[in-house]
Design an enzyme around this catalytic site. Structure first.
Site, mmCIF file in Angstrom:
data_model
loop_
_atom_site.group_PDB
_atom_site.id
_atom_site.type_symbol
_atom_site.label_atom_id
_atom_site.label_comp_id
_atom_site.label_asym_id
_atom_site.label_seq_id
_atom_site.Cartn_x
_atom_site.Cartn_y
_atom_site.Cartn_z
ATOM 1 N N TYR A 75 16.933 29.527 8.670
ATOM 2 C CA TYR A 75 15.729 30.253 9.076
ATOM 3 C C TYR A 75 15.687 30.436 10.581
ATOM 4 O O TYR A 75 15.989 29.522 11.339
ATOM 5 C CB TYR A 75 14.472 29.506 8.621
ATOM 6 C CG TYR A 75 14.199 29.652 7.144
ATOM 7 C CD1 TYR A 75 13.915 30.897 6.591
ATOM 8 C CD2 TYR A 75 14.227 28.536 6.326
ATOM 9 C CE1 TYR A 75 13.663 31.023 5.223
ATOM 10 C CE2 TYR A 75 13.968 28.656 4.959
ATOM 11 C CZ TYR A 75 13.697 29.907 4.422
ATOM 12 O OH TYR A 75 13.442 30.023 3.080
ATOM 13 N N LYS A 104 0.850 -1.204 0.000
ATOM 14 C CA LYS A 104 0.000 0.000 0.000
ATOM 15 C C LYS A 104 0.884 1.252 0.000
ATOM 16 O O LYS A 104 2.089 1.165 0.268
ATOM 17 C CB LYS A 104 -0.893 -0.017 1.243
ATOM 18 C CG LYS A 104 -0.114 0.001 2.571
ATOM 19 C CD LYS A 104 -0.992 -0.370 3.749
ATOM 20 C CE LYS A 104 -0.191 -0.350 5.049
ATOM 21 N NZ LYS A 104 -0.958 -0.913 6.175
#
Ligand SMILES: *Cc1c(COP(=O)(O)O)cnc(C)c1O
Length: 371
Positions: free
Chosen positions: A264, A35
């Site tokens: 950042y 899956k």
């Protein structure tokens, strides 16, 4: 020109891990769980590589349809089953097998008048409290299915373990006992012998740690990809080999002074003069944004620590231990030599999310030798 970020999928390692599954459960049929694009490894690639598998499991009908359209002939089980008539039609048209976990699904099946050979996986909820019939409803659901015109194939009884990754949690023992008792009450009720009624319990953690969960069918997922389902060890502990490794390269190097800030918000402040490496990988590729400072990264095969925040396209690493490193040098984010389980710990997640999270931008390269 090729993108610097790429993932190697080692198909030999996949086959090796399949053999390890086989060793743990020599008497069970194996249904590899592929899956979510085979946990990010490429569903078709994995299905083709494991072509001798007794069946494959996917979560959704459309995943099964995609496999059929690509020519996969193995049995395919849809773990969530169908949730509307369209999905039921598609499922039958493409000869997919389905899990039945709810009365709604049963009603939909009974309303059909056509006849189909389709294996049903009837799911008992033994405590996960996600999908499945409650024990009190189960025998009745079984009888209804057995009488259902549409269904001419086998009915396999299944359940799913909720806590099997904790070897000391007796939830698993309780779940297995409840399953076994319910299974036996069906046999008693129907006067059916054991040979006709098959069962399935084990996921990877069941296969590796709970021998009582090894019944007719097993459903390995994560271990096939070389990854341990347990938080306390890595796949290597079980002689599994990582199938996916994630790579990129250094695209810039600079020298910073003590006190300089990196990335950042300037969350990293250099405690000393720092040779800084910038690597072309970021959360836009699926590298976890929450990887902490100190997360190991391999530059030229040697460990260096991540520093500063992970951004969309880049991460920054401390190259003080590698004064000779150069722009263009190879970087490994996880895989051979750097366990993905370790990276998951640094990022406060589980390895499942890391492999599933690799994005479109990353190039996939197949490898067919073991190392
Ligand atoms: C995903 C899934 C599995 C595989 O679990 P792993 O932990 O990856 O081995 C097995 N059974 C069901 C029902 C699943 O949804």
């Amino acid at each position: 020109m090729t993108s610097p970020a790429y993932a190697i999928v080692n198909l030999k390692a996949l086959q090796h891990n399949y053999q390890i599954v086989r060793q743990y459960a020599p008497n069970s049929k194996i249904m590899p769980v592929i899956k979510a694009n085979a946990y990010g490894h490429g569903m078709l690639r994995v299905a083709t590589t494991l072509e001798s598998a007794d069946a494959f499991a996917v979560a959704r009908v459309d995943e099964g349809v995609r496999l059929r359209k690509a020519g996969i002939k193995n049995k395919i089980t849809v773990l969530e089953g169908f949730s509307c008539i369209n999905e039921l039609d598609a499922l039958l048209a493409h000869q997919l097998d389905t899990v039945i976990h709810s009365l709604t699904q049963l009603d939909m099946l009974e309303a059909r008048k056509d006849i189909n050979v389709c294996t049903i996986w009837l799911k008992l909820d033994t405590g996960m409290n996600r999908l499945g019939f409650q024990p009190a409803e189960f025998v009745n659901a079984y009888k209804r299915l057995n009488d259902c015109q549409l269904i001419q194939g086998d009915i396999i009884l299944m359940t799913h373990l909720a806590n099997a990754d904790d070897k000391h949690d007796n939830t698993t023992v309780k779940q297995i006992n409840l399953f076994t008792n319910t299974f036996e009450s069906i046999l008693a009720e129907q006067g059916i012998n054991n040979e006709q009624n098959l069962s399935s319990i084990a996921n990877s953690a069941g296969i590796l740690a709970w021998p009582n969960s090894l019944t007719d069918w097993i459903r390995p997922g994560i271990m096939l990809y070389g990854i341990s389902p347990f938080p306390v060890n890595t796949g290597e502990h079980f002689n599994l080999k990582p199938v996916m490794s994630l790579h990129s390269r250094l695209i810039a190097i600079k020298s910073l002074e003590k006190g300089d800030k990196v990335g950042y918000s300037g969350t990293w402040i250099c405690p000393k003069p720092t040779r800084l490496g910038i690597v072309a990988i970021g959360y836009g590729d699926g590298y976890p944004r929450h990887a902490k400072a100190g997360t190991p990264v391999l530059v030229n095969g040697l460990r260096v620590p991540l520093i500063g925040r992970v951004s969309m396209d880049m991460i920054t690493v401390d190259l003080n231990s590698q004064p000779e490193s150069m722009t263009g040098d190879p970087v490994t984010l996880w895989g051979n030599g750097l366990a993905i389980e370790e990276i998951a710990n640094y990022a406060d997640t589980i390895p499942y999310t890391l492999v599933c999270g690799i994005t479109q931008r990353v190039r996939f390269v197949e490898k067919t030798i073991i190392n």
